[in-house]
Design a protein around this motif. Structure first.
Motif, short mmCIF file in Angstrom:
data_model
loop_
_atom_site.label_atom_id
_atom_site.label_comp_id
_atom_site.label_asym_id
_atom_site.label_seq_id
_atom_site.Cartn_x
_atom_site.Cartn_y
_atom_site.Cartn_z
N PRO A 27 0.83 -1.21 0.00
CA PRO A 27 0.00 0.00 0.00
C PRO A 27 0.86 1.25 0.00
CG PRO A 27 0.06 -0.96 2.19
CD PRO A 27 0.74 -1.95 1.28
N ILE A 28 0.36 2.31 -0.64
CA ILE A 28 1.09 3.56 -0.68
C ILE A 28 0.97 4.26 0.66
CG2 ILE A 28 1.25 5.83 -1.78
CD1 ILE A 28 0.10 4.54 -4.32
N LYS A 29 2.09 4.54 1.28
CA LYS A 29 2.09 5.22 2.57
C LYS A 29 2.12 6.72 2.36
CE LYS A 29 4.30 1.55 5.27
NZ LYS A 29 5.44 1.21 6.18
N LYS A 30 1.28 7.42 3.08
CA LYS A 30 1.23 8.87 2.98
C LYS A 30 2.29 9.49 3.88
CE LYS A 30 -3.72 8.92 2.03
NZ LYS A 30 -5.07 9.28 2.54
N THR A 31 2.87 10.57 3.39
CA THR A 31 3.81 11.31 4.22
C THR A 31 3.04 12.07 5.31
OG1 THR A 31 3.71 13.33 2.89
CG2 THR A 31 5.30 11.64 2.22
N LEU A 32 3.77 12.54 6.31
CA LEU A 32 3.13 13.29 7.38
C LEU A 32 2.45 14.53 6.82
CD1 LEU A 32 2.55 13.75 10.36
CD2 LEU A 32 4.78 14.86 10.56
N ARG A 33 3.10 15.23 5.91
CA ARG A 33 2.51 16.44 5.35
C ARG A 33 1.27 16.13 4.51
NH1 ARG A 33 5.55 21.06 5.99
NH2 ARG A 33 4.54 22.10 4.23
N GLU A 34 1.27 15.00 3.84
CA GLU A 34 0.08 14.59 3.09
C GLU A 34 -1.09 14.32 4.04
OE1 GLU A 34 2.02 12.49 -0.89
OE2 GLU A 34 1.74 11.30 0.93
N LYS A 35 -0.80 13.68 5.15
CA LYS A 35 -1.84 13.44 6.16
C LYS A 35 -2.37 14.74 6.73
CE LYS A 35 -0.06 8.93 7.70
NZ LYS A 35 0.53 8.20 8.85
N ILE A 36 -1.45 15.66 6.98
CA ILE A 36 -1.85 16.95 7.54
C ILE A 36 -2.73 17.72 6.56
CG2 ILE A 36 -0.98 19.23 8.23
CD1 ILE A 36 1.46 17.77 9.41
N LYS A 37 -2.37 17.65 5.29
CA LYS A 37 -3.15 18.40 4.30
C LYS A 37 -4.59 17.91 4.24
CE LYS A 37 -2.81 20.47 -0.26
NZ LYS A 37 -2.01 20.64 -1.49
#
Length: 377
Positions: A21-31
C-alpha cells in the motif's frame, strides 16, 4: 489508514489486500485534515513572490542596500520582508510590517493580495478562514504617500478579493476589522464609525499592536461594536501581562483572545477563561519567531490544553514568518507529539468559536469534519 484493494481476474474474483500500500507522508496526512484558521492578518500573509514582484515594479530600495532585481533570487527579499529565525525585538517585527505597508498603494494591489491570501489558505486545506485587516494601517503609510486611498477604497478592494475567492474556492471567509491600540482614541472612534458603517461586511473586530498601550480607553468603542452584533477578539497576553486577558474579557467583552499564552501566569484568569468559554487563538511559530517563548520546544501549547483551556492553532502572519498552516501542524506533531485527533479537536474548537454564521459552520462540519472523523475510526 485504509488498505487499498484491487481485483484479481485470473483465478478468482475475490479481492485481496495490496501487499504494497502507498504510505502517505506526514505532510500529506496533515493536508487532508479539514482546517479552520481564525487569526490571520491580511497584511502579514502576502506571498513572498508577490512582494518581490511589487518591490521591483515600484523600484523599492532597502534602507541597507538596493534590492536586487534578479528574478531567481528570493533571499534578499526574504531577509527584507520575513523572519525565518527568532528576532531580538518586537520592534524588528513591526519594521517588517512597515516594509510591506509601503507596497500596498493601489486598490488593484489590495484586491490581488486579498485573493492570493485566500487562495493560499484554500490550497492548504482551510475550509473556514477569518481574515483580519487594519484599514488605518494601509491608509497611513510610514514611508510613502497613501493619501489617494480612502478607507472606503481600501475596504471595497478587500471585499472584491474576498468575493472573487468565494466564487472560485469552496471555503467560507469572514472579515475582522482591526483597531490599533497605539493610535489615539479619536482615530479609534473614526475607525469604529467606519466598521459600523460596513457592519454587514464584518463578522468581528479586534484590538491589536503593542500591549504596552492600555486597552481600557477603547472600552466604550468595543462595547458599542458588540451591541451592534460584531464578535470581539482582543490581542492580549502575548508579550504583555496576563492581566490584559482579564481586562479584554471583563471590560471589552472579548469571547476570544489573540495569543493569550501569558494566561498560565495566573490561575484565577485561567478559571475566568474556562468559566466564560474563552477561545485562545494560539500561534506557536509566531510566538517563537518574535521571542515570546525562548524556543519552539518550550511553547506552552500542551500546558494550555492540559489546564482545560480551549485553544485553536493559527499562523498569525504566515507571509512574514515564511510558513504555512501545514508547517504549524507538522511542528506540533513532531515536537509536541500531537496527533490527528488532537488537531481535529483544535479545529473543532476554532469552528465552534468562529464568528461566521452558525448555519455556515454547521454545513462545514457536516461536509468536511464528520467524514474526516469517521476516517479516523
Amino acid at each position: 489508514m485504509k488498505v487499498q484493494i484491487r481485483i484479481m481476474k485470473k483465478e478468482t474474483e475475490n479481492p485481496i489486500k495490496n501487499p504494497n500500500p502507498i504510505k502517505k507522508t506526514l505532510r500529506e496526512k496533515i493536508k487532508e485534515i479539514p482546517k479552520v484558521e481564525i487569526h490571520l492578518h491580511l497584511e502579514g500573509a502576502i506571498r513572498l513572490t508577490t512582494l518581490k514582484e511589487l518591490a521591483i515594479q515600484q523600484n523599492l530600495k532597502s534602507i541597507r542596500s538596493p534590492l536586487p532585481t534578479d528574478q531567481d533570487d528570493l533571499q534578499p527579499y526574504r531577509e527584507y520582508f520575513c523572519f525565518t529565525q527568532p528576532t531580538d525585538s518586537l520592534t524588528s517585527f513591526v519594521e517588517k510590517f512597515f516594509n510591506i505597508q509601503q507596497l500596498l498603494n493601489s486598490i488593484e494591489i489590495i484586491e490581488r493580495i486579498t485573493f492570493e491570501v485566500c487562495q493560499d489558505a484554500f490550497e492548504n486545506g482551510i475550509k473556514l478562514l477569518e481574515l483580519r485587516y487594519s484599514p488605518q494601517f494601509i491608509a497611513i503609510s510610514r514611508y510613502n504617500d497613501h493619501s489617494h486611498l480612502t478607507l472606503d477604497d481600501i475596504h471595497q478592494a478587500v471585499l472584491r478579493g474576498i468575493e472573487k475567492s468565494k466564487s472560485q474556492f469552496d471555503m467560507a471567509i469572514g472579515l475582522i476589522g482591526i483597531f490599533d491600540r497605539t493610535l489615539s482614541v479619536d482615530i479609534g472612534l473614526e475607525t469604529k464609525d467606519f466598521f459600523l458603517k460596513y457592519k454587514n461586511d464584518f463578522i468581528g473586530v479586534d484590538l491589536a499592536s503593542d500591549e504596552k498601550f492600555d486597552a481600557f480607553p477603547f472600552k466604550d468603542i468595543f462595547q458599542e461594536c458588540k451591541a451592534n452584533g460584531l464578535g470581539i477578539t482582543i490581542h492580549a497576553g502575548e508579550a504583555g501581562s496576563c492581566s490584559n486577558i482579564s481586562q479584554a474579557i471583563e471590560q471589552l467583552g472579548a469571547t476570544r483572545i489573540g495569543h493569550g499564552i501569558r494566561i498560565l501566569d495566573n490561575q484565577s484568569i485561567i478559571n475566568l477563561a474556562i468559566e466564560k468559554n474563552i477561545l485562545l487563538e494560539v500561534c506557536p511559530i509566531s510566538n517563537w519567531l518574535i521571542n515570546i517563548v525562548p524556543d519552539y520546544e518550550s511553547h506552552p501549547i500542551l500546558s494550555l490544553i492540559n489546564h482545560g483551556l480551549k485553544c485553536c492553532i493559527n499562523t498569525d502572519d504566515n507571509g512574514i514568518f515564511n510558513t504555512t498552516i501545514i508547517d504549524e501542524y507538522e511542528k506540533l506533531m513532531i515536537i509536541h507529539k500531537l496527533d490527528e485527533q488532537d488537531l481535529l479537536k483544535l479545529n473543532l474548537n476554532a469552528l465552534e468559536g468562529s464568528f461566521i454564521d452558525q448555519t455556515i459552520k454547521d454545513d462545514i462540519k457536516m461536509k468536511y469534519f464528520i467524514p474526516y472523523m469517521k476516517s479516523l475510526q
